[in-house]
Write a protein that holds these residues in place. Sequence first.
Motif, short mmCIF file in Angstrom:
data_model
loop_
_atom_site.label_atom_id
_atom_site.label_comp_id
_atom_site.label_asym_id
_atom_site.label_seq_id
_atom_site.Cartn_x
_atom_site.Cartn_y
_atom_site.Cartn_z
N SER A 1 5.75 13.26 10.40
CA SER A 1 5.54 12.12 9.50
C SER A 1 6.68 11.12 9.59
O SER A 1 6.47 9.90 9.63
CB SER A 1 5.39 12.62 8.06
N ILE A 2 7.91 11.63 9.64
CA ILE A 2 9.07 10.75 9.76
C ILE A 2 9.05 10.00 11.09
O ILE A 2 9.36 8.80 11.16
CB ILE A 2 10.36 11.58 9.60
N HIS A 3 8.67 10.69 12.16
CA HIS A 3 8.58 10.05 13.47
C HIS A 3 7.59 8.88 13.42
O HIS A 3 7.87 7.79 13.94
CB HIS A 3 8.14 11.07 14.51
N ARG A 4 6.44 9.08 12.80
CA ARG A 4 5.45 8.00 12.69
C ARG A 4 6.00 6.84 11.86
O ARG A 4 5.81 5.67 12.19
CB ARG A 4 4.16 8.53 12.06
N SER A 5 6.68 7.18 10.78
CA SER A 5 7.23 6.15 9.89
C SER A 5 8.29 5.32 10.61
O SER A 5 8.30 4.08 10.53
CB SER A 5 7.82 6.81 8.64
N ARG B 1 0.82 -1.21 0.00
CA ARG B 1 0.00 0.00 0.00
C ARG B 1 0.86 1.26 0.00
O ARG B 1 0.33 2.37 0.06
CB ARG B 1 -0.90 0.01 1.24
N ASN B 2 2.18 1.07 -0.03
CA ASN B 2 3.12 2.20 0.02
C ASN B 2 2.97 3.00 1.30
O ASN B 2 3.09 4.22 1.31
CB ASN B 2 2.93 3.12 -1.20
N GLN B 3 2.68 2.29 2.42
CA GLN B 3 2.61 2.92 3.72
C GLN B 3 3.93 2.69 4.44
O GLN B 3 4.79 1.95 3.98
CB GLN B 3 1.44 2.32 4.53
N THR B 4 4.08 3.32 5.61
CA THR B 4 5.30 3.12 6.39
C THR B 4 5.41 1.66 6.78
O THR B 4 4.43 1.01 7.09
CB THR B 4 5.28 3.98 7.66
N ASN C 1 17.39 10.75 16.32
CA ASN C 1 17.47 10.12 15.00
C ASN C 1 16.36 10.61 14.09
O ASN C 1 16.57 10.80 12.88
CB ASN C 1 17.42 8.59 15.13
N ASP C 2 15.17 10.85 14.64
CA ASP C 2 14.09 11.44 13.84
C ASP C 2 14.50 12.81 13.30
O ASP C 2 14.22 13.14 12.15
CB ASP C 2 12.83 11.60 14.69
N VAL C 3 15.16 13.61 14.16
CA VAL C 3 15.59 14.95 13.74
C VAL C 3 16.66 14.85 12.66
O VAL C 3 16.65 15.63 11.69
CB VAL C 3 16.09 15.76 14.95
N THR D 1 9.12 14.06 1.74
CA THR D 1 9.65 15.16 0.91
C THR D 1 8.56 15.85 0.10
O THR D 1 8.83 16.87 -0.54
CB THR D 1 10.74 14.63 -0.04
N ASP D 2 7.34 15.30 0.13
CA ASP D 2 6.22 15.95 -0.55
C ASP D 2 5.57 17.03 0.31
O ASP D 2 4.69 17.75 -0.17
CB ASP D 2 5.17 14.90 -0.94
#
Length: 465
Positions: free
Chosen positions: A337-341, A220-223, A267-269, A326-327
């Motif tokens: 978003s990165i943190h959730r991923s 599904r192209n999800q995290t 690491n998220d940062v 990046t979108d």
Amino acid sequence: MATPIDPTATAFLLAENRNMPMHVGGLQLFKKPEGAGRGYVRELFEAMSSPEEIAPLFLKRPYRSLRTGGQLFWRPDEQFDIEHHVRHSALPKPGRVRELLELCSRLHSTRLAWERPLWEAHVIEGLRDGRVAMYTKTHHALLDGVSAMRLLASVLSTDPDQRDMPPPWGARPRRGRAESAADKDAAEVSVSALRTALGLTVEAAGLPTALVKTITKGLRNQTSALSFYAPRTIFNQDITGSRRFAAQDWPVERLRAIGKATGTTINDVVMAMCSGAMRTYLQELDALPDAPLVAMVPVGLNAKQSQIASAEGGNAVGAVMVQLATDLADPARRLASIHRSMKDGKEALSSMTPVQILAMSALGQAPAILTPLLRMQGIVRPPYNLIISNVPGPRTAHYWNGAEMLGTYPLSIPINGMALNITCTSYNGLMCFGLTGCRRTVPRLQRMLAHLDDELTALERAAGV
């Protein structure tokens, strides 16, 4: 005595070609000790090139013949020449960091010859601020980046007055029956882990249960811990053998403050800095895809106990596929978003045993390895766009025979279909970034450093720190 080369190291050796040298590297900057004379760098070079004994790891070279049935073996170099491996270089004027990084870029572009042990070290003088640099490179068949960092740490000291430390390639006294992690042959560790993992068929049989949920998200192209799709970018094409290296550091405290204010990790940062830098860089080139870039991120996990748990503490290493958002134009939304991923990917791996993590990571890596091997770039979409890794280093200042190490910057391996690699190392309150890319495929790589700096400032502003 010749010993067979394990399958992992063999793969790194056989995958290598002129356009894809398979060595990792490191750049360290040192401050001369108080009272050092004009001949200090020459004395430093002579000390590094004349250890009492060379460690066995740095004496062996790959070998195969009709007598070995074509199989690769390690065997000691009977004509070992330390002057070939340890070299003394000087920068041209004006001796800026720019000249240093250009030299490291060129040194990192050349392959290591199989007829000699697969490593080099260059002691470099000529920086106008008086610092001394050391660039090293070691074939991935001998050491990976983490092992290389541990090896470096093993020959450094927190005592500025200690003066009896050998260079990394010098033999060290045995520490009783139990060897330290830095003294172990990386190939032997890999073989041991592989044999044990292959024997645990019952445990590995549980993989399909954990796999269903992960594959569903990947499709599904999800995290997820697995990725089957990433947008095509300029990074995902064939590369040349020329490299460009860019490096810079930022205070860890700045990243920590952002993480504390936003409920995210350091690491998220780091990932968010890279995301914003990639977005700006690709926008400048009119090459930013509509879909978010995907990064492969190696992570260390306290996985469930099993027979292959590490003797050093039971940690397992897996790979998380992270959508870099990046979108999204807003830095705060990208970080969230990165943190959730990252969280989702780690949770997927933490539900697995170490054997399952190894299998999952191998499955995730397969498309990236097979695509260039089968010459299918441009036909098959890449599973991820680049690699971003964060290797923890010493938290306090360290010294080599009185010379204080001021920073350490990793150089890594771009491959066909993956033209950019970003590796970070924390050291003494600094987060040291090393960006290694194909010189032609990734133009103006050094501009990413300014973009990283701008993104850190933007994240601070968004977090209110």
